[in-house]
Motif scaffolding. Sequence first.
Motif, PDB file in Angstrom:
ATOM      1  N   ASP A 153       0.848  -1.184   0.000  1.00 61.19           N
ATOM      2  CA  ASP A 153       0.000   0.000   0.000  1.00 61.19           C
ATOM      3  C   ASP A 153       0.895   1.250   0.000  1.00 61.19           C
ATOM      4  OD1 ASP A 153      -1.513   2.194   0.756  1.00 61.19           O
ATOM      5  OD2 ASP A 153      -2.774   1.061   2.136  1.00 61.19           O
ATOM      6  N   GLU A 198       0.165   4.457  -0.020  1.00 59.34           N
ATOM      7  CA  GLU A 198      -0.197   5.485   0.970  1.00 59.34           C
ATOM      8  C   GLU A 198       0.374   5.118   2.341  1.00 59.34           C
ATOM      9  OE1 GLU A 198      -1.601   8.377   0.486  1.00 59.34           O
ATOM     10  OE2 GLU A 198      -2.197   8.120  -1.603  1.00 59.34           O
ATOM     11  N   GLU A 199       0.280   3.837   2.678  1.00 56.59           N
ATOM     12  CA  GLU A 199       0.819   3.373   3.958  1.00 56.59           C
ATOM     13  C   GLU A 199       2.335   3.594   4.011  1.00 56.59           C
ATOM     14  OE1 GLU A 199      -0.655  -0.063   6.515  1.00 56.59           O
ATOM     15  OE2 GLU A 199       0.783  -1.086   5.208  1.00 56.59           O
ATOM     16  N   GLN A 247       3.127   7.243   4.413  1.00 55.33           N
ATOM     17  CA  GLN A 247       2.703   7.700   5.735  1.00 55.33           C
ATOM     18  C   GLN A 247       3.709   7.290   6.817  1.00 55.33           C
ATOM     19  OE1 GLN A 247       0.119   9.290   7.038  1.00 55.33           O
ATOM     20  NE2 GLN A 247       0.099   8.593   9.150  1.00 55.33           N
ATOM     21  N   ASP A 297       1.250  12.325  -9.027  1.00 58.11           N
ATOM     22  CA  ASP A 297       0.141  12.811  -8.209  1.00 58.11           C
ATOM     23  C   ASP A 297       0.611  13.977  -7.331  1.00 58.11           C
ATOM     24  OD1 ASP A 297      -1.815  13.221  -6.323  1.00 58.11           O
ATOM     25  OD2 ASP A 297      -2.254  11.108  -6.041  1.00 58.11           O
ATOM     26  N   ARG A 346      -0.305  14.079  -3.659  1.00 54.36           N
ATOM     27  CA  ARG A 346       0.485  13.161  -2.845  1.00 54.36           C
ATOM     28  C   ARG A 346       1.787  13.842  -2.412  1.00 54.36           C
ATOM     29  NH1 ARG A 346       0.480   7.187  -5.204  1.00 54.36           N
ATOM     30  NH2 ARG A 346      -1.406   6.847  -4.002  1.00 54.36           N
ATOM     31  N   SER A 394       1.078  16.272   0.315  1.00 55.77           N
ATOM     32  CA  SER A 394       0.738  15.670   1.612  1.00 55.77           C
ATOM     33  C   SER A 394       1.986  15.357   2.431  1.00 55.77           C
ATOM     34  CB  SER A 394      -0.104  14.415   1.419  1.00 55.77           C
ATOM     35  OG  SER A 394       0.694  13.377   0.889  1.00 55.77           O
TER      36      SER A 394
END
Length: 325
Positions: free
Chosen positions: A198, A200-201, A204, A243, A246, A249
């Motif tokens: 993942d 995003e994981e 993060q 992106d 992204r 973020s």
Amino acid sequence: MSRIVAEGLVKQFPGEPLPAVAGVSFAVASGELIVLLGPSGCGKTTLLKLINRLYEPTGGRLLLDGTDAQSLPVTALRRRIGYAIQQTGLFPHMRVAQNIAVVPHLLDWPRPRIEARTDALLALVGLPQSYRTRFPHQLSGGEQQRVGLARALAADPALLLMDEPFGALDAITRVHLQEALLTIQRQLHKTILFVTHDVEEALQLADRIMVMRAGQIVQFATPHILLTRPKDPFVAQLVGAADGLRQLSLLRVEAALTQRAGEGANDAAGLPVLRPSDDLRFALVQLLGAGCDALPVIADGPVLGWLTLADVRAMLRPVTAEHEG
Ligand SMILES: Nc1ncnc2c1ncn2[C@@H]1O[C@H](COP(=O)(O)OP(=O)(O)OP(=O)(O)O)[C@@H](O)[C@H]1O
Ligand SMILES: [Mg+2]
């Protein structure tokens, strides 16, 4: 054992045409949270198992805190490394407290120490003490993962290997566990190797992400560098470097702020307020939502400065495929 150095590490399974791990070299510092990312079959699990010696390498060397892992007694080594996997590997016939205390028992800790440790670990992973006497099948998937994490942490290993530990969970439970892991990491400063599919994981959690393909490391860098300077189109596509949201973020308001206090510092009344630690994706949403070109940034007390749409735009770097060290 918390500093890891691999020198040309190879794992060739007998009868396989290609090595599962094909000569990787890297260094991980003590206290880093490293995420391994890459397509299925690229060698992530094999690499973790080389570190706790569930597999022995067929070439190269692995140094743990400067000592060749081959020279360490294997059971002692494994007891000092926490290992958490997707299927949790909890023993179904043992209660939660017994599952957590498996390694402390093997290490012959006195009972009061084990009891105290179990209490502390349940609190750390956010489970009620009343769960001590439950069996794994009496827990939800997310609760089982928490027990798996507590068990991996039980003997306070300096090194944690986590192989898709949150893989089978729904998005909300997953985010809760990610936050729990980051909180734990801020308190305990373990060295963690964490496998996930993942992105995003990975973005993060990771201090640095090790991108693997076909048994090799393609790029090993911070999330921000992977997004802004992916080494090749494979990395760019894997991490979604195109992106822009992204990228934003991962950046903080304080890094983008160009207009410091002074100018119009008193006109902030009624506007949404940004904090220096807010990420720029959040800040952009606030700017667009308020329909303003600039919003006040406040830490504690007076206005620090104003974040403008131009500041946010300036942080969006064009994606280039280039080499970096
Ligand atoms: N015990 C084994 N014997 C033979 N081949 C193996 C063994 N374990 C893994 N392999 C092979 O080694 C390669 C790497 O496997 P590995 O499990 O490390 O991949 P992975 O990156 O963890 O993949 P996934 O994301 O699917 O978990 C694969 O081609 C796999 O088939
Ligand atoms: Mg795997």
